[in-house]
Design a protein around this motif. Structure first.
Motif, PDB file in Angstrom:
ATOM      1  N   TRP A  42     -10.400  -3.406   0.578  1.00 53.75           N
ATOM      2  CA  TRP A  42      -9.780  -2.484   1.538  1.00 53.75           C
ATOM      3  C   TRP A  42     -10.504  -2.645   2.874  1.00 53.75           C
ATOM      4  O   TRP A  42     -11.743  -2.676   2.924  1.00 53.75           O
ATOM      5  CB  TRP A  42      -9.889  -1.043   1.066  1.00 53.75           C
ATOM      6  CG  TRP A  42      -8.962  -0.680  -0.041  1.00 53.75           C
ATOM      7  CD1 TRP A  42      -9.234  -0.631  -1.374  1.00 53.75           C
ATOM      8  CD2 TRP A  42      -7.583  -0.294   0.089  1.00 53.75           C
ATOM      9  NE1 TRP A  42      -8.128  -0.253  -2.086  1.00 53.75           N
ATOM     10  CE2 TRP A  42      -7.093  -0.038  -1.205  1.00 53.75           C
ATOM     11  CE3 TRP A  42      -6.716  -0.144   1.170  1.00 53.75           C
ATOM     12  CZ2 TRP A  42      -5.785   0.363  -1.444  1.00 53.75           C
ATOM     13  CZ3 TRP A  42      -5.419   0.251   0.927  1.00 53.75           C
ATOM     14  CH2 TRP A  42      -4.964   0.503  -0.372  1.00 53.75           C
ATOM     15  N   CYS A 101      -2.727   0.168  -3.949  1.00 52.94           N
ATOM     16  CA  CYS A 101      -2.310  -1.176  -3.528  1.00 52.94           C
ATOM     17  C   CYS A 101      -1.724  -1.871  -4.747  1.00 52.94           C
ATOM     18  O   CYS A 101      -2.459  -2.247  -5.670  1.00 52.94           O
ATOM     19  CB  CYS A 101      -3.487  -1.952  -2.977  1.00 52.94           C
ATOM     20  SG  CYS A 101      -3.133  -3.687  -2.607  1.00 52.94           S
ATOM     21  N   GLU A 148       0.829  -1.206   0.000  1.00 54.84           N
ATOM     22  CA  GLU A 148       0.000   0.000   0.000  1.00 54.84           C
ATOM     23  C   GLU A 148       0.863   1.256   0.000  1.00 54.84           C
ATOM     24  O   GLU A 148       1.998   1.253   0.498  1.00 54.84           O
ATOM     25  CB  GLU A 148      -0.919   0.042   1.235  1.00 54.84           C
ATOM     26  CG  GLU A 148      -1.875  -1.117   1.374  1.00 54.84           C
ATOM     27  CD  GLU A 148      -1.421  -2.121   2.395  1.00 54.84           C
ATOM     28  OE1 GLU A 148      -2.271  -2.814   2.991  1.00 54.84           O
ATOM     29  OE2 GLU A 148      -0.199  -2.213   2.622  1.00 54.84           O
ATOM     30  N   ARG A 189      -9.681  -0.449 -10.122  1.00 56.26           N
ATOM     31  CA  ARG A 189      -8.434  -1.196 -10.374  1.00 56.26           C
ATOM     32  C   ARG A 189      -7.926  -0.880 -11.764  1.00 56.26           C
ATOM     33  O   ARG A 189      -8.694  -0.580 -12.681  1.00 56.26           O
ATOM     34  CB  ARG A 189      -8.627  -2.716 -10.194  1.00 56.26           C
ATOM     35  CG  ARG A 189      -9.115  -3.487 -11.454  1.00 56.26           C
ATOM     36  CD  ARG A 189     -10.550  -3.582 -11.479  1.00 56.26           C
ATOM     37  NE  ARG A 189     -11.076  -4.476 -12.499  1.00 56.26           N
ATOM     38  CZ  ARG A 189     -11.714  -4.020 -13.572  1.00 56.26           C
ATOM     39  NH1 ARG A 189     -11.817  -2.695 -13.782  1.00 56.26           N
ATOM     40  NH2 ARG A 189     -12.249  -4.860 -14.425  1.00 56.26           N
ATOM     41  N   CYS A 203      -4.922  -3.303   2.413  1.00 54.57           N
ATOM     42  CA  CYS A 203      -5.387  -3.933   1.197  1.00 54.57           C
ATOM     43  C   CYS A 203      -5.364  -5.448   1.408  1.00 54.57           C
ATOM     44  O   CYS A 203      -4.449  -5.955   2.083  1.00 54.57           O
ATOM     45  CB  CYS A 203      -4.454  -3.524   0.054  1.00 54.57           C
ATOM     46  SG  CYS A 203      -4.803  -4.244  -1.528  1.00 54.57           S
TER      47      CYS A 203
END
Length: 119
Positions: free
Chosen positions: A36, A22, A6, A72, A96
């Motif tokens: 998370w 992350c 992280e 992501r 994470c």
């Protein structure tokens, strides 16, 4: 072996924003859910948000809905948590975590990163 690192924490005033990152390595993540979590002093660890790596489906705790966004970047193998309108009660260590959907539990964790929101 999956590894998670992280970054992006720190100190911010109430109402401000931070973005946590992350970085994931050691596997292909198409079957993973990335989450998370956070833990405040003297409190239990709690779920914050999650995203399925393949489809991008997202899930949020009620306490952060409308303020936090998880995303992501498959090309970078990185998951982000954009945190807006931060409140002092968001102060915690954020971690994470990775869940192989074939296993069904979060079994890989990052080292955690401090987020402090001042009033």
């Amino acid at each position: 072996q999956v590894q998670l690192v992280e970054s992006g924490g720190g100190l911010v005033q109430a109402g401000g924003s931070l973005r946590l990152s992350c970085a994931a390595s050691g596997s292909t993540f198409s079957n993973y859910v990335m989450g998370w979590f956070r833990q405040a002093p003297r409190k239990e660890r709690e779920f914050v948000a999650a995203i399925t790596w393949s489809g991008g489906d997202t899930y949020y705790a009620d306490s952060v809905k409308g303020r936090f966004t998880i995303a992501r970047d498959s090309a970078k193998n990185t998951v982000y948590l954009q945190m807006n309108s931060l409140k002092p009660e968001d102060t915690a260590v954020y971690s994470c975590a990775a869940q192989d959907q074939r296993v069904g539990k979060y079994d890989t964790w990052g080292q955690g990163i401090q987020v402090t929101v001042s009033s």
